[in-house]
Design an enzyme around this catalytic site. Structure first.
Site, PDB file in Angstrom:
ATOM      1  N   ASP A 688      -9.231  50.041  22.811  1.00  0.00           N
ATOM      2  CA  ASP A 688      -9.500  51.472  22.876  1.00  0.00           C
ATOM      3  C   ASP A 688      -8.447  52.183  23.735  1.00  0.00           C
ATOM      4  O   ASP A 688      -7.973  53.269  23.390  1.00  0.00           O
ATOM      5  CB  ASP A 688     -10.911  51.649  23.462  1.00  0.00           C
ATOM      6  N   LYS A 692      -5.569  55.100  22.620  1.00  0.00           N
ATOM      7  CA  LYS A 692      -5.281  56.366  23.308  1.00  0.00           C
ATOM      8  C   LYS A 692      -3.802  56.478  23.644  1.00  0.00           C
ATOM      9  O   LYS A 692      -3.206  57.551  23.541  1.00  0.00           O
ATOM     10  CB  LYS A 692      -6.136  56.482  24.572  1.00  0.00           C
TER      11      LYS A 692
END
Ligand code: ADP
Ligand code: ASP
Ligand code: MG
Length: 830
Positions: A688, A692
């Site tokens: 994750d 980003k």
């Protein structure tokens, strides 16, 4: 007592003419209402001009058509129509209906004689049609008159065919004022009553044949009788509160106009706002007679006052739409600088009896374009082909092109004159609503700007322009996909902010669709507080095509989809949505960090359609991370490095991890407090965070893919396949290794942090690093995120964005902020 004073001249009689449209006299109940309305007014002379009962004129025209084309069902229709009138008479007059019924029967017998004759001759001569279609007004006036008489009022009924003499010409219907005035005076001599009921619509021509004033002609009748009676005012009673800023059937937000000048009213009426008949104006304008448009259903409402006074409060008062038109374009190099071309065009059209609605010619003189009615379009085209046959043959004129399915949108207002920017505002609103303009015309009175557009765009265009001139709120048709934690929080925030946005910023964010994984909730007007129950009870299963179609079907100026799912399939649709002009706002990282070709297609679609794609909440939730970087780049800065802690979960874990508790215990604690995903490996794997970083790298101009990021997963190989329960049970297996790393760091005076980095060469990595205790990243609070930008301008001392970077509320707020930025980009004044 003084005898020198002359006797006071009697005060002039105050006469007011009231015209009641078909909706005001639809049935017995409405006649009763109209009578009460009239009786409540104390005018010295009161003239009520009435239309036929609602729908009756249409029914009569249909009857004439049926009979003359030999269709036997006219008899049945005739019975129905007679029954409707008899029914109204009985309901209105009860036991006293006898004579009225006899009279009605006489009228309908006369009608059936005409219809039978038409059936025999198999034709429909103009006079016969006029005789038939005017009958509704004749009956209507009698019904109202008899009702007033039954209430004890002394009132006279005037059949306008007895006094009103007109002449029909190409220019419309012209009144023979002298004859009409004389006949009216004669009639009044025998009918001195204070109250008079007059038939609208019907008249007689100079040859004494029965005629009508054209469809919707009762307004004109009202004005004519107001002139003949030298009335002080003309009140036109209808079913709306007055003239509205646009047709309320197309723009439900249309606002009522307190006042209009005659000029404005003429422009509005001419271009299709049906509430006033254009010709109505002329007798009134010539006499300076105020016309008041008002609502029979709300008699206390002041309505719209139309007078010679100008009130230039805003540039545009109203907008109208004329449907069923076509654009005719004559194009040719041989037209340039040739005098008389326009004259030949219009002469040809005049000879073909085509009326021209709008004209536009560019100063290059290469083409002349005019807008004509669809029904006359082909005739118009052949007229021009004929007139320019020679030029076409020798190639001086290249083509005479016809484009059907066109509407003209006109913006009208006295305040437009001499005010720059009005046209710009109109064009800008249309462009934002993705409406293509085919032709433009502005008269030098500057009271009207007209644009020809494709009829398929007409409703959207009218609504967009209406909102563009602040006549109604800027409206967005909004759909939310994925009402989970963030989605639900967003819906609540949106609902809570709606009244304020509408009141203060005139922005109407209308939530019209919600799609969960299984169910679909669609609503025309806007989904309210009970959305959870309604979604749970919905029987529609999720279908994104249907969802999309619903959002755009409303013809609202703007559509916007908020994707709060984490789904790649939904992200697959972004490009199509954007290409169709639908804005997309999302906290879903799939698009920003997914396959590059998809991301590029999304950006291209947005760039070419002008629709906006925003995904601020994908990084740092509500923190302004992407927008800060965009501001840097837009102002000419270059980003040379990005570094930060992008995971609230990992931030919390390593802020807490000081050796007093083992690592696995902290993970269990974080999970129990809801700081992790249901499967904590989703956080610990670092993917994750890598996503980003990819999003930020792409924003910074580096076309990175997820595979390009070097990721250190905190989940050991041996635990990757286990079930969540197993994983949690066995997580202590990692405690020793983490303890070792912590000790090593502590010995060097450092702490451990899970950091994402993009360096100047475009190398990207995420993983656990040692940082000095004094480092900015070592002193964050709880789940705070931090993003540090090193740029050409911020090189010695990087720019830092820091704050809470997780949680449904702040993430939803980030999405909401994006939504408002899109709205601001479309003209919302926030
Ligand atoms: P009536 O039967 O009273 O003659 P009409 O149907 O002829 O009524 O005209 C009134 C209707 O005109 C309204 O119900 C409204 O739907 C429509 N209309 C169109 N444009 C406008 C506008 N700009 N303002 C008000 N009404 C409008
Ligand atoms: N009844 C006529 C029509 O429907 C005239 C009117 O109502 O204005 O056209
Ligand atoms: Mg009307």
């Amino acid at each position: 007592m003084s005898s020198s004073a002359a006797p006071a001249a009697p005060a002039p009689l105050r006469t007011v003419v009231h015209k009641f449209g078909g909706t005001s006299v639809a049935d017995a109940e409405r006649y009763r209402h109209v009578a009460q309305l009239l009786l409540a007014r104390d005018e010295d002379v009161q003239v009520a001009v009435v239309s036929a009962m609602k729908g009756v004129t249409d029914a009569l025209i249909e009857l004439a058509g049926l009979a003359s084309s030999g269709r036997a069902e006219w008899r049945e229709r005739w019975h129905e129509l007679r029954a409707r009138h008899r029914g109204a008479a009985v309901a209105l007059l009860g036991e006293r209906a006898g004579t009225t019924l006899e009279w009605l029967d006489g009228q309908f017998d006369g009608l059936s004689d005409i219809l039978a004759a038409l059936a025999v001759i198999g034709e429909l001569p103009r006079e016969a049609l006029d005789r038939v279609q005017g009958l509704g007004e004749v009956c209507s006036a009698r019904l109202l008159g008899d009702h007033l008489a039954a209430l004890g009022e002394d009132c006279a009924v005037l059949d306008a065919r007895q006094v009103l003499v007109v002449e029909r010409s190409d220019l419309g219907v012209v009144v023979d004022w002298e004859t009409s005035a004389r006949r009216l005076a004669e009639w009044r001599a025998g009918h001195p009553q204070r109250r008079v009921v007059v038939t609208g619509f019907v008249a007689r021509d100079r040859d004494d044949r029965v005629t009508t004033l054209g469809r919707n002609g009762s307004d004109y009748s009202g004005a004519i009788f107001a002139a003949l009676y030298e009335a002080a005012e003309l009140h036109i009673w209808t079913d709306v509160d007055g003239v509205l800023s646009a047709d309320p059937r197309v723009v439900p937000e249309a606002v009522q106009l307190e006042s209009l000048s005659y000029d404005e009213a003429c422009e509005l009426a001419y271009f299709g706002a049906k509430v006033v008949h254009p010709q109505t104006m002329s007798p009134a304008i010539e006499r300076g007679l105020p016309i008041i448009i008002r609502n029979t259903f709300q008699p206390a409402h002041p309505g719209t006052r139309i007078t010679s006074a100008r009130d230039v409060s805003g540039p545009v008062k109203g907008l109208t739409l004329s449907p069923d038109l076509a654009v005719l374009n004559l194009e040719g190099t041989g037209l340039i600088g040739v005098p008389g071309t326009a004259e030949r065009v219009f002469a040809a059209l005049r000879d073909a009896r085509v009326s021209v609605v709008m004209i536009s010619q560019g100063s290059s003189e290469h083409s002349i374009c005019c807008v004509v009615r669809s029904a006359e379009a082909e005739r118009a085209q052949s007229a021009l082909l004929g007139a320019f046959a020679h030029e076409l043959a020798i190639g001086q004129v290249q083509r005479v092109q016809l484009t059907g399915g066109v509407s003209v949108l006109a913006a009208v207002g006295d305040g437009m004159a001499g005010q720059p920017g009005v046209a710009a505002r109109l064009f800008e609103s249309l462009a934002r609503a993705r409406v293509n303009i085919l032709a433009i015309a502005q008269g030098s009175s500057e009271r009207n700007i007209s644009v020809a557009i494709d009829s398929a765009d007409a409703t959207r265009a009218l609504r967009a322009a209406h909102a563009g001139f602040w006549l109604s709120p800027l409206t967005f048709s909004i759909g939310v996909i994925g009402p989970g934690n963030v989605g639900a929080a967003l819906i609540e925030q949106l609902r809570a902010a709606q009244p304020q946005l509408l009141g203060k910023a005139n922005l109407d964010l209308r939530l019209r669709a919600i799609a969960s994984r299984g169910r679909l909730l669609l609503d025309e007007r806007g989904i309210g507080d009970d959305w959870r129950q309604r979604l749970a009870a919905s029987t529609l299963s999720t279908d994104l095509d249907r969802f999309t179609a619903h959002l755009t079907a409303a013809h609202l100026p703007h559509a916007l989809i908020i994707d709060c799912s984490a789904s790649a399939e939904v992200a697959d649709r972004y490009a199509d949505w954007l290409a169709a002009g639908i804005h997309v706002v999302t906290p879903n990282k799939q698009a920003g960090a997914g396959p590059l070709p998809r991301f590029e297609a999304i950006r291209e679609a947005a760039a070419s359609s002008g629709a906006r794609f925003r995904y601020e909440a994908t990084v740092g939730a509500g923190l302004p991370v992407i927008s800060t970087m965009r501001d840097l780049l837009d102002t000419g800065d270059t980003v040379t490095g990005i570094e930060g802690i992008f995971s609230g979960t990992l931030a919390w874990l390593f802020n807490k991890y000081d050796g007093s508790a083992v690592f696995s215990q902290l993970v269990a604690q974080a999970r129990a407090m809801g700081y992790t995903e249901p499967d904590p490996r989703d956080d610990l794997s670092g993917t994750d965070v890598a996503r980003k970083l990819v999003i930020l790298a792409r924003e910074a101009g580096r076309p990175l893919a997820l595979e390009d990021v070097q990721v250190e997963s905190l989940v050991p190989e041996s635990l990757r396949q286990a079930s969540v329960e197993d994983f949690m049970a066995r997580l202590q297996e990692v405690d020793a290794a983490f303890a070792q790393r912590l000790q090593r760091a502590a010995a060097a005076g450092n702490v451990l942090r899970y950091v994402a980095r993009l360096d100047g060469e475009g190398r990207a990595s995420v993983g656990l690093v040692e940082l000095p205790r004094a480092h900015a990243f070592a002193n964050l609070r709880l789940t705070d995120n931090v993003v540090q930008f090193t740029t050409r301008r911020y090189c010695d001392n990087p720019l830092i964005v820091q704050g809470p970077g997780a949680g449904p509320e702040v993430t939803a707020a980030g999405v909401f902020a994006d939504l408002l930025r899109v709205a601001a980009g479309q003209g919302a004044r926030l």
